[in-house]
Design a protein around this motif. Structure first.
Motif, PDB file in Angstrom:
ATOM      1  N   LYS A 262       0.792  -0.816   0.288  1.00 40.71           N
ATOM      2  CA  LYS A 262      -0.233   0.141  -0.193  1.00 40.71           C
ATOM      3  C   LYS A 262       0.548   1.100   0.188  1.00 40.71           C
ATOM      4  O   LYS A 262       0.618   2.549  -0.082  1.00 40.71           O
TER       5      LYS A 262
ATOM      6  N   ARG B 239       2.408   2.586   3.043  1.00 38.07           N
ATOM      7  CA  ARG B 239       1.793   3.160   3.973  1.00 38.07           C
ATOM      8  C   ARG B 239       2.722   3.107   5.162  1.00 38.07           C
ATOM      9  O   ARG B 239       3.065   2.420   5.211  1.00 38.07           O
TER      10      ARG B 239
ATOM     11  N   SER C  16      -7.709   0.065   4.078  1.00 40.68           N
ATOM     12  CA  SER C  16      -8.351  -0.052   2.804  1.00 40.68           C
ATOM     13  C   SER C  16      -7.565  -1.068   1.681  1.00 40.68           C
ATOM     14  O   SER C  16      -6.275   0.190   1.982  1.00 40.68           O
TER      15      SER C  16
ATOM     16  N   ASN D  55      -6.361   0.308  -0.830  1.00 38.75           N
ATOM     17  CA  ASN D  55      -6.205   1.465  -2.200  1.00 38.75           C
ATOM     18  C   ASN D  55      -4.774   1.698  -2.026  1.00 38.75           C
ATOM     19  O   ASN D  55      -4.068   1.628  -0.782  1.00 38.75           O
TER      20      ASN D  55
ATOM     21  N   SER E 154     -10.502   5.872  -1.221  1.00 35.65           N
ATOM     22  CA  SER E 154     -10.867   3.774  -0.775  1.00 35.65           C
ATOM     23  C   SER E 154     -11.688   3.589  -1.971  1.00 35.65           C
ATOM     24  O   SER E 154     -12.174   3.972  -2.736  1.00 35.65           O
TER      25      SER E 154
ATOM     26  N   GLU F 157     -15.133   4.676   4.840  1.00 37.29           N
ATOM     27  CA  GLU F 157     -15.143   3.311   5.436  1.00 37.29           C
ATOM     28  C   GLU F 157     -15.806   3.248   7.551  1.00 37.29           C
ATOM     29  O   GLU F 157     -16.481   4.008   7.604  1.00 37.29           O
TER      30      GLU F 157
ATOM     31  N   HIS G  86      -5.467  11.920   2.632  1.00 34.82           N
ATOM     32  CA  HIS G  86      -5.843  11.163   3.007  1.00 34.82           C
ATOM     33  C   HIS G  86      -7.323  11.062   1.963  1.00 34.82           C
ATOM     34  O   HIS G  86      -7.370  12.300   1.233  1.00 34.82           O
TER      35      HIS G  86
HETATM   36 MG    MG Z   1      -7.733   3.994   4.470  1.00 37.04          MG
END
Ligand code: MG
Ligand code: TXA
Length: 353
Positions: A59, A61, A146, A148, A154, A183, A240
């Protein structure tokens, strides 16, 4: 590049053979995207630190933002959390399976990377037959943010997941579009009164009916960037939901919003930008000159929530430079919608009067 396996699964009666293929991948430390009632999640074995690390990597992330842990049985909470307060038990009974994530003190058995080194853990039970079957067949809790790329809206369809993560994950379970579209609500019960850290699929009004007093974290209703020291949820610190296009949110009473959106659209058009307007059914016809997409009726915020992320992605696919979005009322799911829109705009909010 990995070969990403695509598995179509009936959302109500999941084909168990296909779910088992996906569950095998999870048990072996792989990554599987799957539908929930809110958005698609990217799942990994929550108890396998290597798998969870791979999840962050796929991701892109940041490692300081932990995923939500998905269970298929409320009893699993007692193994993952150190304490389960009576308020949590009431909420689990009332809202699970469903779009409510609860933050608990975490048990030491959960790997550090899974909770990003925090002493708390966020858990939910999704209301989706495919998600529940996948967790059951995997026979372990599934960590799933999520599905993405970090920072993108998302995914509410398997196609969105594919567009972001094809070649980066092992499989996608495709059960069509998700039902809620935003979400889950994230609620922190370690403070009194309980605190909403992220508004989502379970409306604040519904939580207040059960709990009485519930507070919103200042970030939730922020209309400008707040200092990060005040963040209580790691996710609050990160950018985000943002499409590639610049987003401007116009808030206020309808006639004033209409006039302001038109004015902004025209001034960006004159500057040579490709402008898109994110409107509602009640107003869309008024904006003829530009690309206009409607979220649905302002009086049906459930539908607005369903459409939000996929329309933001559509604007990107059409090469729009600037999205001018109308604000919607902050009641029911509207609170989650406005939270996402304001964040997507980087708090570029215009008050129309
Ligand atoms: Mg998310
Ligand atoms: O609907 C959903 O919640 C979806 C589906 C897939 O279940 N999942 C989702 O996960 O949105 P994610 O990772 O994109 O968002 C999780 C949010 C983040 O804002 C994160 O910071 C917060 O939950 N979170 C996770 N663990 C936390 C904790 N221990 N304390 C406070 N916030 C936490």
């Amino acid at each position: 590049m990995k070969q990403t396996l695509l598995l179509k699964v009936n959302p109500q009666k999941p084909d168990i053979e296909k779910v088992r293929v996906a569950a095998d991948i999870i048990r072996k430390g792989g990554l599987v995207a799957f539908p929930t009632e809110t958005v698609y999640g990217l799942g990994a074995d929550a108890m396998n630190p290597k798998a969870v690390l791979a999840l962050f990597e796929a991701k892109k992330r940041p490692l300081d933002n932990p995923p939500i842990i998905h269970v298929e049985n409320a009893n699993d909470v007692y193994r993952l959390a150190k304490q389960v307060p009576p308020k949590a038990e009431r909420l689990m009974k009332e809202f699970w399976p469903g779009p409510l994530t609860l933050v608990f003190k975490r048990s030491e058995t959960v790997p550090d990377v899974t909770v990003a080194g925090l002493d708390t853990i966020a858990i939910r039970m999704p209301r989706h037959a495919v998600a529940l079957a996948l967790i059951r067949e995997s026979n372990r809790p599934i960590a799933a943010p999520s599905a993405n790329l970090a920072g993108k809206p998302s995914p509410t369809s398997a196609k969105h997941v594919f567009d972001d993560l094809n070649g980066r994950i092992d499989a996608i379970l495709d059960s069509g579009p998700t039902h809620i579209g935003v979400e889950s609500t994230v609620l922190d019960l370690s403070v009194d009164p309980p605190l909403v850290l992220r508004p989502g699929g379970t409306p604040l009004e519904a939580l207040r009916k059960i709990l009485g007093d519930v507070k919103l974290h200042p970030f939730v209703v922020a209309e400008k960037e707040l200092s990060i020291e005040k963040a209580r949820s790691p996710g609050m610190r990160h950018k985000h939901y943002a499409p590639n296009a610049e987003v401007i949110v116009v808030e206020g009473a309808i006639p004033a919003v209409l006039a302001k959106v038109k004015e902004l659209a025209e001034s960006y058009r004159l500057k040579g930008a490709k402008v898109g307007v994110l409107a509602t059914d009640e107003t869309a016809a008024a904006y003829r000159a530009v690309v206009v997409k409607s979220l649905g009726s302002r009086f049906n915020l459930e539908v607005v929530a369903q459409n939000l992320f996929s329309l933001l992605r559509e604007f990107d696919a059409e090469g729009i430079d600037v999205i001018i979005a109308e604000g919607v009322p902050t009641e029911g799911l509207g609170l989650a919608v406005m939270n996402r829109l304001r964040k997507a705009s980087g708090y570029n909010i215009v008050k129309a009067e």
